[in-house]
Design a protein around this motif. Structure first.
Motif, PDB file in Angstrom:
ATOM      1  N   TYR A   1      74.398 -62.233  54.596  1.00 13.95           N
ATOM      2  CA  TYR A   1      74.056 -63.305  53.665  1.00 13.95           C
ATOM      3  C   TYR A   1      73.861 -62.695  52.278  1.00 13.95           C
ATOM      4  O   TYR A   1      73.396 -61.559  52.145  1.00 13.95           O
ATOM      5  CB  TYR A   1      72.764 -64.009  54.082  1.00 13.95           C
ATOM      6  CG  TYR A   1      72.873 -64.754  55.393  1.00 13.95           C
ATOM      7  CD1 TYR A   1      73.066 -66.123  55.406  1.00 13.95           C
ATOM      8  CD2 TYR A   1      72.789 -64.077  56.600  1.00 13.95           C
ATOM      9  CE1 TYR A   1      73.168 -66.818  56.614  1.00 13.95           C
ATOM     10  CE2 TYR A   1      72.891 -64.753  57.806  1.00 13.95           C
ATOM     11  CZ  TYR A   1      73.082 -66.121  57.807  1.00 13.95           C
ATOM     12  OH  TYR A   1      73.190 -66.791  58.994  1.00 13.95           O
ATOM     13  N   SER A   2      74.216 -63.465  51.273  1.00 14.57           N
ATOM     14  CA  SER A   2      73.958 -63.012  49.905  1.00 14.57           C
ATOM     15  C   SER A   2      73.125 -64.067  49.181  1.00 14.57           C
ATOM     16  O   SER A   2      73.239 -65.264  49.440  1.00 14.57           O
ATOM     17  CB  SER A   2      75.273 -62.761  49.155  1.00 14.57           C
ATOM     18  OG  SER A   2      76.039 -63.942  49.076  1.00 14.57           O
ATOM     19  N   LEU A   3      72.272 -63.579  48.310  1.00 15.03           N
ATOM     20  CA  LEU A   3      71.505 -64.453  47.429  1.00 15.03           C
ATOM     21  C   LEU A   3      71.272 -63.705  46.133  1.00 15.03           C
ATOM     22  O   LEU A   3      71.605 -62.511  46.023  1.00 15.03           O
ATOM     23  CB  LEU A   3      70.193 -64.892  48.080  1.00 15.03           C
ATOM     24  CG  LEU A   3      69.232 -63.808  48.592  1.00 15.03           C
ATOM     25  CD1 LEU A   3      68.187 -63.500  47.547  1.00 15.03           C
ATOM     26  CD2 LEU A   3      68.545 -64.293  49.857  1.00 15.03           C
ATOM     27  N   THR A   4      70.749 -64.375  45.162  1.00 15.98           N
ATOM     28  CA  THR A   4      70.518 -63.741  43.866  1.00 15.98           C
ATOM     29  C   THR A   4      69.127 -64.061  43.351  1.00 15.98           C
ATOM     30  O   THR A   4      68.539 -65.090  43.698  1.00 15.98           O
ATOM     31  CB  THR A   4      71.545 -64.215  42.809  1.00 15.98           C
ATOM     32  OG1 THR A   4      71.428 -65.633  42.646  1.00 15.98           O
ATOM     33  CG2 THR A   4      72.969 -63.858  43.216  1.00 15.98           C
ATOM     34  N   MET A   5      68.618 -63.160  42.515  1.00 14.09           N
ATOM     35  CA  MET A   5      67.400 -63.396  41.743  1.00 14.09           C
ATOM     36  C   MET A   5      67.821 -63.388  40.277  1.00 14.09           C
ATOM     37  O   MET A   5      68.414 -62.412  39.819  1.00 14.09           O
ATOM     38  CB  MET A   5      66.360 -62.311  41.987  1.00 14.09           C
ATOM     39  CG  MET A   5      65.900 -62.170  43.431  1.00 14.09           C
ATOM     40  SD  MET A   5      65.133 -63.640  44.124  1.00 14.09           S
ATOM     41  CE  MET A   5      63.771 -63.908  42.998  1.00 14.09           C
ATOM     42  N   THR A   6      67.523 -64.458  39.561  1.00 16.30           N
ATOM     43  CA  THR A   6      67.896 -64.545  38.150  1.00 16.30           C
ATOM     44  C   THR A   6      66.643 -64.478  37.290  1.00 16.30           C
ATOM     45  O   THR A   6      65.707 -65.268  37.474  1.00 16.30           O
ATOM     46  CB  THR A   6      68.668 -65.842  37.865  1.00 16.30           C
ATOM     47  OG1 THR A   6      69.840 -65.869  38.674  1.00 16.30           O
ATOM     48  CG2 THR A   6      69.066 -65.921  36.396  1.00 16.30           C
ATOM     49  N   PHE A   7      66.628 -63.535  36.361  1.00 14.88           N
ATOM     50  CA  PHE A   7      65.517 -63.342  35.428  1.00 14.88           C
ATOM     51  C   PHE A   7      65.940 -63.893  34.068  1.00 14.88           C
ATOM     52  O   PHE A   7      66.933 -63.449  33.500  1.00 14.88           O
ATOM     53  CB  PHE A   7      65.178 -61.856  35.293  1.00 14.88           C
ATOM     54  CG  PHE A   7      64.693 -61.229  36.572  1.00 14.88           C
ATOM     55  CD1 PHE A   7      63.338 -61.044  36.805  1.00 14.88           C
ATOM     56  CD2 PHE A   7      65.593 -60.813  37.547  1.00 14.88           C
ATOM     57  CE1 PHE A   7      62.889 -60.471  37.980  1.00 14.88           C
ATOM     58  CE2 PHE A   7      65.151 -60.233  38.737  1.00 14.88           C
ATOM     59  CZ  PHE A   7      63.795 -60.068  38.944  1.00 14.88           C
ATOM     60  N   LYS A   8      65.191 -64.859  33.550  1.00 16.02           N
ATOM     61  CA  LYS A   8      65.477 -65.442  32.240  1.00 16.02           C
ATOM     62  C   LYS A   8      64.344 -65.091  31.293  1.00 16.02           C
ATOM     63  O   LYS A   8      63.194 -65.463  31.519  1.00 16.02           O
ATOM     64  CB  LYS A   8      65.634 -66.960  32.354  1.00 16.02           C
ATOM     65  CG  LYS A   8      66.002 -67.625  31.041  1.00 16.02           C
ATOM     66  CD  LYS A   8      66.224 -69.112  31.231  1.00 16.02           C
ATOM     67  CE  LYS A   8      66.605 -69.779  29.919  1.00 16.02           C
ATOM     68  NZ  LYS A   8      66.815 -71.231  30.086  1.00 16.02           N
ATOM     69  N   ASN A   9      64.684 -64.361  30.229  1.00 19.55           N
ATOM     70  CA  ASN A   9      63.673 -63.870  29.295  1.00 19.55           C
ATOM     71  C   ASN A   9      63.432 -64.879  28.172  1.00 19.55           C
ATOM     72  O   ASN A   9      64.124 -64.897  27.171  1.00 19.55           O
ATOM     73  CB  ASN A   9      64.107 -62.525  28.713  1.00 19.55           C
ATOM     74  CG  ASN A   9      63.043 -61.912  27.822  1.00 19.55           C
ATOM     75  OD1 ASN A   9      61.967 -62.462  27.649  1.00 19.55           O
ATOM     76  ND2 ASN A   9      63.333 -60.762  27.260  1.00 19.55           N
ATOM     77  N   GLY A  10      62.409 -65.714  28.370  1.00 20.66           N
ATOM     78  CA  GLY A  10      62.020 -66.665  27.326  1.00 20.66           C
ATOM     79  C   GLY A  10      60.844 -66.171  26.513  1.00 20.66           C
ATOM     80  O   GLY A  10      60.226 -66.940  25.786  1.00 20.66           O
TER      81      GLY A  10
END
Length: 201
Positions: free
Chosen positions: A98-107
């Motif tokens: 299985y694949s998944l992602t973690m997305t980091f958004k720098n606000g």
């Protein structure tokens, strides 16, 4: 004589609506100013509370993202300083992985180093088998196939206003395995660990 009295009465009657209008406008302005002051005061109190908590606190509606209330697939942790971390839904592959992602958004208003100095403790990204808060992972097993690639994706600094997606590729021992992902982006002060939980299969 009567004519002068009538003129005086008419003048008084004519000025009365103008006085009422001025009085009404003055009251309306005072009420609006009072409401604005209340709103500004509430905003100041909120910012003061945040400053006491620190920018590393999480704030979002619904589940808190704590160890006892992990977030699920497709959800986002919002930190008070403007950092957002989102987990994707697991995508199955034909080979049992299985694949998944973690997305980091720098606000935030500065560049972030997601892996700290490279020796951050706790590590910025942890993937383990089992439910959040369950220390006994012996019931489940999962292999993190691309842990080095995931760690490498955290190394470059994340500029202000940009986002980065970290891939995670997993192989559970069996379908239906719960997996906990713990995210602790390093911070100069303190940052809470955000807990996510997904089920593979």
């Amino acid at each position: 004589m009567d004519t002068e009295a009538t003129a005086a009465d008419t003048s008084a009657t004519d000025s009365s609506p103008a006085d009422s209008s001025r009085w009404f406008n003055g009251c309306a302005i005072a009420v609006v100013a009072f409401i604005v002051l209340i709103l500004l005061g509430a905003a100041a109190v909120t910012e003061f509370e945040k400053s006491l908590d620190g920018d590393g606190q999480m704030e979002q509606p619904g589940l808190s993202g704590s160890v006892s209330q992990p977030l699920g697939p497709g959800t986002t942790t919002r930190y008070e300083d403007g950092l957002w971390v989102t987990i994707s839904r697991p995508e199955p592959h034909g080979d049992g992985t299985y694949s998944l992602t973690m997305t980091f958004k720098n606000g935030t208003d500065e560049e972030l180093r997601l892996n700290g100095d490279g020796d951050a403790f706790p590590p910025p990204l942890v993937v383990r088998a089992g439910e959040s808060g369950d220390d006994d992972a012996s019931l489940y097993s999962v292999t993190w196939l691309n842990s080095r690639k995931s760690a490498a994706a955290l190394v470059p600094p994340l500029p202000e206003g940009e986002e980065r997606t970290v891939p995670i590729h997993l192989k559970p021992a069996r379908e239906g395995t719960p997996v906990t992902v713990e995210v602790t982006p390093p911070d100069a002060g303190y940052r809470e660990t955000s807990h996510f939980q997904v089920t593979l299969g």
